[in-house]
Design an enzyme around this catalytic site. Structure first.
Site, PDB file in Angstrom:
ATOM      1  N   ASP A 149       0.834 -10.396  -0.550  1.00 34.76           N
ATOM      2  CA  ASP A 149       2.175 -10.980  -0.540  1.00 34.76           C
ATOM      3  C   ASP A 149       3.216 -10.237  -1.364  1.00 34.76           C
ATOM      4  OD1 ASP A 149       1.253 -11.567  -3.053  1.00 34.76           O
ATOM      5  OD2 ASP A 149       1.116 -13.738  -2.749  1.00 34.76           O
ATOM      6  N   ARG A 214       0.916   9.002  -9.006  1.00 33.23           N
ATOM      7  CA  ARG A 214      -0.528   8.826  -9.212  1.00 33.23           C
ATOM      8  C   ARG A 214      -1.303   9.944  -8.515  1.00 33.23           C
ATOM      9  NH1 ARG A 214      -0.713   2.881  -9.341  1.00 33.23           N
ATOM     10  NH2 ARG A 214       1.432   2.248  -9.687  1.00 33.23           N
ATOM     11  N   ASP A 286      -5.974   5.688  -7.244  1.00 31.95           N
ATOM     12  CA  ASP A 286      -4.587   5.239  -7.102  1.00 31.95           C
ATOM     13  C   ASP A 286      -4.079   4.635  -8.408  1.00 31.95           C
ATOM     14  OD1 ASP A 286      -6.689   3.416  -6.009  1.00 31.95           O
ATOM     15  OD2 ASP A 286      -5.097   1.943  -6.157  1.00 31.95           O
TER      16      ASP A 286
HETATM   17  P1  AMP Z   1      -4.689  -2.480  -7.573  1.00 34.72           P
HETATM   18  O1  AMP Z   1      -6.168  -2.604  -7.408  1.00 34.72           O
HETATM   19  O2  AMP Z   1      -4.038  -3.666  -8.215  1.00 34.72           O
HETATM   20  O3  AMP Z   1      -4.296  -1.199  -8.224  1.00 34.72           O
HETATM   21  O4  AMP Z   1      -4.059  -2.478  -6.106  1.00 34.72           O
HETATM   22  C1  AMP Z   1      -4.509  -1.684  -5.057  1.00 34.72           C
HETATM   23  C2  AMP Z   1      -3.494  -1.722  -3.945  1.00 34.72           C
HETATM   24  O5  AMP Z   1      -3.263  -3.058  -3.519  1.00 34.72           O
HETATM   25  C3  AMP Z   1      -2.128  -1.156  -4.287  1.00 34.72           C
HETATM   26  O6  AMP Z   1      -1.636  -0.524  -3.147  1.00 34.72           O
HETATM   27  C4  AMP Z   1      -1.334  -2.391  -4.627  1.00 34.72           C
HETATM   28  O7  AMP Z   1       0.043  -2.188  -4.435  1.00 34.72           O
HETATM   29  C5  AMP Z   1      -1.891  -3.391  -3.613  1.00 34.72           C
HETATM   30  N1  AMP Z   1      -1.751  -4.779  -4.068  1.00 34.72           N
HETATM   31  C6  AMP Z   1      -2.417  -5.408  -5.057  1.00 34.72           C
HETATM   32  N2  AMP Z   1      -2.013  -6.690  -5.151  1.00 34.72           N
HETATM   33  C7  AMP Z   1      -1.068  -6.885  -4.208  1.00 34.72           C
HETATM   34  C8  AMP Z   1      -0.256  -7.996  -3.808  1.00 34.72           C
HETATM   35  N3  AMP Z   1      -0.343  -9.185  -4.374  1.00 34.72           N
HETATM   36  N4  AMP Z   1       0.618  -7.782  -2.794  1.00 34.72           N
HETATM   37  C9  AMP Z   1       0.714  -6.598  -2.179  1.00 34.72           C
HETATM   38  N5  AMP Z   1      -0.007  -5.531  -2.505  1.00 34.72           N
HETATM   39  C10 AMP Z   1      -0.901  -5.666  -3.507  1.00 34.72           C
HETATM   40 MG    MG Z   2      -2.906  -0.144  -8.549  1.00 35.15          MG
END
Ligand code: AMP
Ligand code: MG
Length: 536
Positions: A149, A214, A286
């Site tokens: 979201d 990144r 990432d």
């Molecule tokens: P992370 O593990 O938090 O680094 O996230 C991995 C990927 O998921 C990244 O591309 C984030 O932008 C995306 N992401 C994580 N949480 C959300 C969220 N609530 N809404 C949209 N994208 C998300």
């Molecule tokens: Mg992330």
């Protein structure tokens, strides 16, 4: 509150922020202007505006981070500040966008990820001439939001906000956090992924970094075989963020020299994590900053009892890939992925392998320096001091011992008597300290004492040196959770108090002893304290 503030009444510090938005200028954007989820090829970013929220309410602002943007307190308290940094209004010069990146998640190539809930507002050059990119996290969906979201909840934003600033004050390379703002809207999350979704308060953090690039940005372009764009992105990064390298203007050495610098910065960052007991929790590629900054505070945690096998991330419970003791090796694995990504710019594997080989050397050297300083020694002899170090780590695990308190108290041990009494405070289960164990500890202390004497540093000097690298205050998992519990009832006093305590992590703050205490028993297995999921 939620209405826009007329540009004519914006404080001048917000109306005239010196944006130059070089990223947008230097790199190609997506042709599509609509905000829907998609794959974005041949572009590095997509224009996307933050989603306005119902009722912005500022929970906390970091004064040091505000100073980086030349924003005085008065401005941070204004209605316009809340409106802008909650995403309700763009200040003049802001050009919002989300960037495209990919990454390896838990060891597997995951394809396009991108800024799924981060929206960049632009980059400013402050009065000191420093470049700072501004980014809202949790300000609504972007083309990269995939199935999620684009929002964030208070508990996770609060953890990111406090930890970013705590890490900065600890001297660990990190992205910064300007503000933590409630949106006045609810966001539904299933915290433990066990079929119990519930509404939580929504919030937005504004983070700052010279750049949010990144490893995954380069991996994405390499995976798509967009080699010319890969080169452009690397050139832009080298020219903007690595000016001090004075890189050659072209040729393989341009990219090799830059890569070697990324290797070195990454080794330094991880050695610093190990020094303070920080466990990132999700070291996917990432989540690796090209600048060697700690980035993306999610299910991170702080070591309480010293346990190299510990990870705070329940999503990683099965393999514990990202456990404390494995962080140095994972950083190296991530650097290999970056090397693979930039291979087309170098065209030869051998020099990339040579640059990668620097990692192990550099990390080991850094870690020896860190350990020496934590022990108050001038330097460690990797061979001669090996037994001293090995026995210390064995003892830290033989009795469940709080790492932070242990090092802090080690500075108080009287090296004439080697009485371990000051260390008792660090023990979680004092009954584990049998007479035999106490004797062993005393034996280690004698060894340590004789080693410290060789360095001929005075007691006061050794203590001062140790206390400047062994923090008294870290953002203990249970204390962050207490701040969350309070904040969720609308009481932000503890968030603000912690922000203040953590500004001076190496100082004794006698009236704030409670924040230096070891984890109470109730927090041992409580979600949020010792166990965190990626749900945020
Ligand atoms: P992370 O593990 O938090 O680094 O996230 C991995 C990927 O998921 C990244 O591309 C984030 O932008 C995306 N992401 C994580 N949480 C959300 C969220 N609530 N809404 C949209 N994208 C998300
Ligand atoms: Mg992330």
């Amino acid at each position: 509150m939620n209405a826009e503030v007329a540009p004519s009444v914006l404080p001048p510090e917000l109306a005239e922020m010196p944006f130059d938005n070089r990223f947008l200028e230097a790199l190609p954007g997506d042709d599509e202007a609509e905000n829907y989820r998609r794959q974005v090829a041949n572009a590095c970013w997509s224009a996307v505006a933050p989603t306005p929220v119902a009722e912005p309410k500022v929970v906390a602002v970091s004064p040091e981070a505000a100073a980086l943007l030349d924003l005085p307190d008065r401005v941070c308290e204004s209605e316009a500040f809340a409106a802008i940094f909650a995403g309700n209004q763009l200040a003049p010069g802001m050009e919002p966008y989300a960037t495209c990146y990919g990454g390896h998640q838990f060891g597997n190539w995951a394809g396009q990820l991108g800024d799924g809930r981060a929206i960049n507002l632009g980059e400013i050059v402050n009065r000191k001439g420093e470049r700072w990119a501004l980014q809202l996290k949790g300000a609504g969906p972007t083309p990269y939001s995939r199935t999620a979201d684009g929002l964030a909840v208070l508990r996770s934003s609060l953890r990111e906000f406090l930890c970013s600033e705590a890490m900065f004050h600890l001297g660990v390379p990190t992205t910064r956090a300007l503000s933590l703002i409630l949106t006045g809207e609810e966001v539904v999350r299933d915290i433990l992924y066990d079929g119990h979704p519930a509404p939580e308060p929504g919030s937005v953090v504004c983070r700052l970094a010279p750049s949010f690039t990144r490893f995954g940005h380069f991996e994405m372009l390499a995976a798509r075989r967009e080699t010319e764009l890969l080169r452009r992105f690397a050139d832009f990064t080298i020219d903007t963020d690595f000016q001090e390298l004075e890189s050659p203007s072209e040729g393989p050495d341009r990219y090799l020299g830059w890569f070697a610098e990324v290797v070195s910065r990454t080794a330094h960052m991880v050695a610093e994590w190990m020094r303070v007991g920080f466990v990132h929790g999700v070291m996917n590629t990432d989540n690796m900053s090209i600048l060697g900054l700690t980035i993306d505070y999610g299910p991170y945690g702080w070591l309480e009892d010293y346990d190299p096998g510990w990870t705070p991330n329940t999503t990683d419970a099965a393999t514990r890939r990202y456990r404390y003791g494995q962080q140095p090796a994972i950083a190296q694995w991530n650097l290999v992925q970056l090397a693979n990504a930039i291979y087309p710019l170098v065209g030869d594997a051998k020099p990339l392998e040579e640059a990668l080989a620097i990692y192990a050397k550099e990390y080991t050297a850094r870690w020896q320096e860190v350990l020496a300083s934590k022990l108050g020694l001038v330097a460690l002899d990797p061979a001669g001091d090996a037994a001293l170090v090995k026995e210390m780590f064995a003892l830290l695990q033989a009795v469940e011992t709080d790492m932070t308190i242990f090092y802090r108290r080690l500075a108080d041990v009287d090296l004439a008597t080697c009485e371990p009494t000051p260390l008792e405070d660090a023990w979680y289960v004092p009954t584990q300290a049998t007479p035999a164990l106490r004797e062993r500890l005393q034996g280690w202390l004698s060894l340590y004492a004789s080693r410290a004497r060789q360095d001929a540093v005075s007691l006061a000097e050794r203590r001062a040196r140790m206390n400047s690298v062994n923090p008294k205050y870290v953002l203990r998992n249970y204390i962050a959770q207490l701040a969350i519990d309070k904040a969720e009832t609308g009481d932000f006093t503890l968030v603000r108090e912690l922000l203040d305590v953590l500004r001076h992590p190496y100082n004794d703050q006698p009236e704030r002893e409670e924040y230096a205490k070891k984890r109470p028993d109730w927090a041992r297995n409580r979600p949020g304290c010792s166990m965190l999921s990626c749900s945020s």
